[in-house]
Design a protein around this motif. Structure first.
Motif, PDB file in Angstrom:
ATOM      1  N   LEU A 104       0.829  -1.204   0.000  1.00 33.02           N
ATOM      2  CA  LEU A 104       0.000   0.000   0.000  1.00 33.02           C
ATOM      3  C   LEU A 104       0.863   1.253   0.000  1.00 33.02           C
ATOM      4  CD1 LEU A 104      -2.916  -0.865   2.474  1.00 33.02           C
ATOM      5  CD2 LEU A 104      -3.131  -0.287   0.046  1.00 33.02           C
ATOM      6  N   ASP A 105       1.956   1.211   0.758  1.00 32.16           N
ATOM      7  CA  ASP A 105       2.889   2.339   0.794  1.00 32.16           C
ATOM      8  C   ASP A 105       3.507   2.549  -0.586  1.00 32.16           C
ATOM      9  OD1 ASP A 105       4.444   4.400   2.114  1.00 32.16           O
ATOM     10  OD2 ASP A 105       6.160   3.024   2.007  1.00 32.16           O
ATOM     11  N   LEU A 106       3.837   1.452  -1.245  1.00 33.02           N
ATOM     12  CA  LEU A 106       4.385   1.514  -2.604  1.00 33.02           C
ATOM     13  C   LEU A 106       3.362   2.119  -3.551  1.00 33.02           C
ATOM     14  CD1 LEU A 106       6.305  -1.407  -4.335  1.00 33.02           C
ATOM     15  CD2 LEU A 106       4.539  -0.138  -5.554  1.00 33.02           C
ATOM     16  N   ALA A 107       2.122   1.665  -3.457  1.00 35.31           N
ATOM     17  CA  ALA A 107       1.060   2.194  -4.317  1.00 35.31           C
ATOM     18  C   ALA A 107       0.836   3.679  -4.062  1.00 35.31           C
ATOM     19  CB  ALA A 107      -0.238   1.417  -4.081  1.00 35.31           C
ATOM     20  N   ALA A 108       0.982   4.091  -2.803  1.00 32.80           N
ATOM     21  CA  ALA A 108       0.803   5.506  -2.457  1.00 32.80           C
ATOM     22  C   ALA A 108       1.872   6.368  -3.124  1.00 32.80           C
ATOM     23  CB  ALA A 108       0.854   5.681  -0.943  1.00 32.80           C
ATOM     24  N   LYS A 109       3.073   5.829  -3.252  1.00 34.48           N
ATOM     25  CA  LYS A 109       4.149   6.576  -3.911  1.00 34.48           C
ATOM     26  C   LYS A 109       3.859   6.745  -5.401  1.00 34.48           C
ATOM     27  CE  LYS A 109       7.723   5.243  -0.604  1.00 34.48           C
ATOM     28  NZ  LYS A 109       8.970   4.488  -0.363  1.00 34.48           N
ATOM     29  N   ILE A 110       3.328   5.699  -6.020  1.00 33.17           N
ATOM     30  CA  ILE A 110       2.937   5.798  -7.421  1.00 33.17           C
ATOM     31  C   ILE A 110       1.795   6.805  -7.565  1.00 33.17           C
ATOM     32  CG2 ILE A 110       1.866   4.562  -9.339  1.00 33.17           C
ATOM     33  CD1 ILE A 110       4.751   3.879  -9.040  1.00 33.17           C
ATOM     34  N   GLU A 111       0.867   6.763  -6.624  1.00 32.95           N
ATOM     35  CA  GLU A 111      -0.253   7.704  -6.615  1.00 32.95           C
ATOM     36  C   GLU A 111       0.257   9.145  -6.559  1.00 32.95           C
ATOM     37  OE1 GLU A 111      -3.908   9.116  -3.644  1.00 32.95           O
ATOM     38  OE2 GLU A 111      -2.653   7.409  -3.138  1.00 32.95           O
ATOM     39  N   THR A 112       1.228   9.385  -5.677  1.00 39.70           N
ATOM     40  CA  THR A 112       1.793  10.729  -5.532  1.00 39.70           C
ATOM     41  C   THR A 112       2.467  11.182  -6.821  1.00 39.70           C
ATOM     42  OG1 THR A 112       2.165  10.425  -3.156  1.00 39.70           O
ATOM     43  CG2 THR A 112       3.473  12.126  -4.265  1.00 39.70           C
ATOM     44  N   GLU A 113       3.176  10.262  -7.465  1.00 38.64           N
ATOM     45  CA  GLU A 113       3.873  10.592  -8.713  1.00 38.64           C
ATOM     46  C   GLU A 113       2.888  11.019  -9.800  1.00 38.64           C
ATOM     47  OE1 GLU A 113       6.839   8.412 -11.968  1.00 38.64           O
ATOM     48  OE2 GLU A 113       6.605   7.568  -9.949  1.00 38.64           O
ATOM     49  N   ILE A 114       1.791  10.275  -9.932  1.00 36.73           N
ATOM     50  CA  ILE A 114       0.802  10.605 -10.957  1.00 36.73           C
ATOM     51  C   ILE A 114       0.061  11.891 -10.603  1.00 36.73           C
ATOM     52  CG2 ILE A 114      -1.248   9.826 -12.182  1.00 36.73           C
ATOM     53  CD1 ILE A 114       1.387   8.335 -12.779  1.00 36.73           C
ATOM     54  N   THR A 115      -0.228  12.081  -9.332  1.00 39.12           N
ATOM     55  CA  THR A 115      -0.909  13.301  -8.897  1.00 39.12           C
ATOM     56  C   THR A 115      -0.067  14.521  -9.229  1.00 39.12           C
ATOM     57  OG1 THR A 115      -2.035  12.128  -7.088  1.00 39.12           O
ATOM     58  CG2 THR A 115      -1.887  14.529  -6.919  1.00 39.12           C
ATOM     59  N   GLU A 116       1.238  14.412  -9.067  1.00 40.92           N
ATOM     60  CA  GLU A 116       2.137  15.524  -9.404  1.00 40.92           C
ATOM     61  C   GLU A 116       2.107  15.804 -10.908  1.00 40.92           C
ATOM     62  OE1 GLU A 116       5.873  14.298  -7.803  1.00 40.92           O
ATOM     63  OE2 GLU A 116       5.377  14.912  -5.747  1.00 40.92           O
ATOM     64  N   LEU A 117       2.006  14.746 -11.715  1.00 40.88           N
ATOM     65  CA  LEU A 117       1.906  14.937 -13.170  1.00 40.88           C
ATOM     66  C   LEU A 117       0.610  15.668 -13.527  1.00 40.88           C
ATOM     67  CD1 LEU A 117       3.128  11.491 -14.596  1.00 40.88           C
ATOM     68  CD2 LEU A 117       4.256  13.709 -14.855  1.00 40.88           C
ATOM     69  N   ILE A 118      -0.458  15.274 -12.865  1.00 35.72           N
ATOM     70  CA  ILE A 118      -1.756  15.917 -13.099  1.00 35.72           C
ATOM     71  C   ILE A 118      -1.691  17.395 -12.708  1.00 35.72           C
ATOM     72  CG2 ILE A 118      -4.176  15.991 -12.368  1.00 35.72           C
ATOM     73  CD1 ILE A 118      -3.999  12.933 -12.023  1.00 35.72           C
ATOM     74  N   ASP A 119      -1.071  17.679 -11.561  1.00 37.11           N
ATOM     75  CA  ASP A 119      -0.938  19.070 -11.115  1.00 37.11           C
ATOM     76  C   ASP A 119      -0.123  19.899 -12.105  1.00 37.11           C
ATOM     77  OD1 ASP A 119      -2.414  18.553  -8.866  1.00 37.11           O
ATOM     78  OD2 ASP A 119      -0.692  18.258  -7.548  1.00 37.11           O
ATOM     79  N   THR A 120       0.906  19.257 -12.676  1.00 39.27           N
ATOM     80  CA  THR A 120       1.738  19.952 -13.657  1.00 39.27           C
ATOM     81  C   THR A 120       0.927  20.287 -14.903  1.00 39.27           C
ATOM     82  OG1 THR A 120       3.756  18.854 -12.890  1.00 39.27           O
ATOM     83  CG2 THR A 120       3.802  19.791 -15.106  1.00 39.27           C
ATOM     84  N   LYS A 121       0.137  19.313 -15.364  1.00 38.31           N
ATOM     85  CA  LYS A 121      -0.714  19.540 -16.535  1.00 38.31           C
ATOM     86  C   LYS A 121      -1.737  20.641 -16.257  1.00 38.31           C
ATOM     87  CE  LYS A 121       0.895  16.275 -19.263  1.00 38.31           C
ATOM     88  NZ  LYS A 121       1.492  16.549 -20.612  1.00 38.31           N
ATOM     89  N   LEU A 122      -2.257  20.650 -15.035  1.00 41.73           N
ATOM     90  CA  LEU A 122      -3.222  21.676 -14.653  1.00 41.73           C
ATOM     91  C   LEU A 122      -2.553  23.040 -14.627  1.00 41.73           C
ATOM     92  CD1 LEU A 122      -5.999  22.549 -13.575  1.00 41.73           C
ATOM     93  CD2 LEU A 122      -5.197  21.982 -11.278  1.00 41.73           C
ATOM     94  N   GLY A 123      -1.355  23.096 -14.070  1.00 47.31           N
ATOM     95  CA  GLY A 123      -0.616  24.349 -13.999  1.00 47.31           C
ATOM     96  C   GLY A 123      -0.276  24.898 -15.368  1.00 47.31           C
ATOM     97  N   ASN A 124      -0.048  23.986 -16.325  1.00 48.17           N
ATOM     98  CA  ASN A 124       0.264  24.398 -17.699  1.00 48.17           C
ATOM     99  C   ASN A 124      -0.996  24.608 -18.533  1.00 48.17           C
ATOM    100  OD1 ASN A 124       2.994  24.202 -17.142  1.00 48.17           O
ATOM    101  ND2 ASN A 124       3.147  22.085 -17.855  1.00 48.17           N
ATOM    102  N   LYS A 125      -2.148  24.522 -17.863  1.00 49.02           N
ATOM    103  CA  LYS A 125      -3.455  24.715 -18.502  1.00 49.02           C
ATOM    104  C   LYS A 125      -3.726  23.688 -19.599  1.00 49.02           C
ATOM    105  CE  LYS A 125      -3.672  29.642 -17.435  1.00 49.02           C
ATOM    106  NZ  LYS A 125      -3.860  31.015 -17.950  1.00 49.02           N
ATOM    107  N   GLN A 126      -3.160  22.488 -19.422  1.00 49.70           N
ATOM    108  CA  GLN A 126      -3.434  21.400 -20.357  1.00 49.70           C
ATOM    109  C   GLN A 126      -4.619  20.567 -19.893  1.00 49.70           C
ATOM    110  OE1 GLN A 126       0.930  20.255 -20.143  1.00 49.70           O
ATOM    111  NE2 GLN A 126       0.552  19.794 -22.297  1.00 49.70           N
ATOM    112  N   LEU A 127      -5.089  20.854 -18.690  1.00 59.18           N
ATOM    113  CA  LEU A 127      -6.261  20.209 -18.121  1.00 59.18           C
ATOM    114  C   LEU A 127      -7.134  21.275 -17.467  1.00 59.18           C
ATOM    115  CD1 LEU A 127      -4.781  17.105 -16.243  1.00 59.18           C
ATOM    116  CD2 LEU A 127      -6.174  17.024 -18.317  1.00 59.18           C
TER     117      LEU A 127
END
Length: 210
Positions: A104-127
């Motif tokens: 679960l801890d491992l999955a949480a790290k993957i979750e954090t990585e993808i969430t950061e990608l989503i935030d980046t896309k949002l910040g760049n107005k791609q989402l």
């Protein structure tokens, strides 16, 4: 757990190169060896030991550092890790629970990585805000499923100690291929998003590179 993380952080800051027995150890390698010996001494003092058939404490730490330092052909971390510590009435029961919590801890790290990608896309107005929120929600909902769908994990650290109340405390660290973990996430999220909206599934394709 904090002490183990501290030593791991120290080891990760060093450049440890594999060397043949005939070669002299570098300064960094000597420091790593010294750090491991010191940590093993403290672990034993705190009552930690290994079950028959498992690697000795020093070899467990060395294998952990080796996995943490491995890179893929692009220079990214080859493995993602998870760690946990839990208490049970028996060693096997505690190990089973600790391994699942580490996943679960491992999955949480993957979750954090993808969430950061989503935030980046949002910040760049791609989402849009709505799209980003829906994707983030899907990532969070997928965490438990990811841990269940992981294949065989590598478990370099399996140590335990007996408690005064008769229970057993187990500490473990697991590793899994980063690329394979991402594939599991992609499949899990895609199944979830396709039920919600086709455009979200397409956005996931763009973010994760399907």
């Amino acid at each position: 757990m904090k002490k183990l993380r501290t030593v791991l952080a120290l080891a990760l800051s060093m450049v440890i190169m594999a060397s043949c027995a005939s070669q002299n150890l570098t300064k960094e390698q000597k420091m790593a060896e010294k750090s491991i010996k010191k940590e093993v001494k403290q672990l034993k003092k705190d009552g930690w030991k290994v079950a028959p058939g498992n690697l000795a404490l020093d070899l467990q730490l060395k294998e952990t550092y080796s996995k943490a330092l491995e890179k893929d052909e692009k220079g990214y971390e080859k493995y993602v890790s998870g760690e946990a510590m839990t208490v049970g009435e028996t060693y096997d029961a505690a190990l089973f629970q600790a391994t699942n919590l580490a996943k679960l801890d491992l999955a949480a790290k993957i979750e954090t990585e993808i969430t950061e990608l989503i935030d980046t896309k949002l910040g760049n107005k791609q989402l849009s805000q709505k799209q980003a929120a829906s994707l983030a929600e899907s990532v969070a909902a997928s965490k438990n499923l990811i841990s269940q769908k992981l294949g065989r994990v590598i478990i370099p650290v399996k140590m335990y100690r007996d408690l005064e109340n008769g229970n057993v405390e187990v500490r473990t660290i697991v590793y899994y291929s980063h690329d394979m973990a991402m594939d599991v996430l992609k499949q899990t999220m895609r199944e979830d998003l396709e039920q919600k909206a086709d455009d979200l599934s397409k956005q996931l394709d763009k973010i994760l590179g399907f």
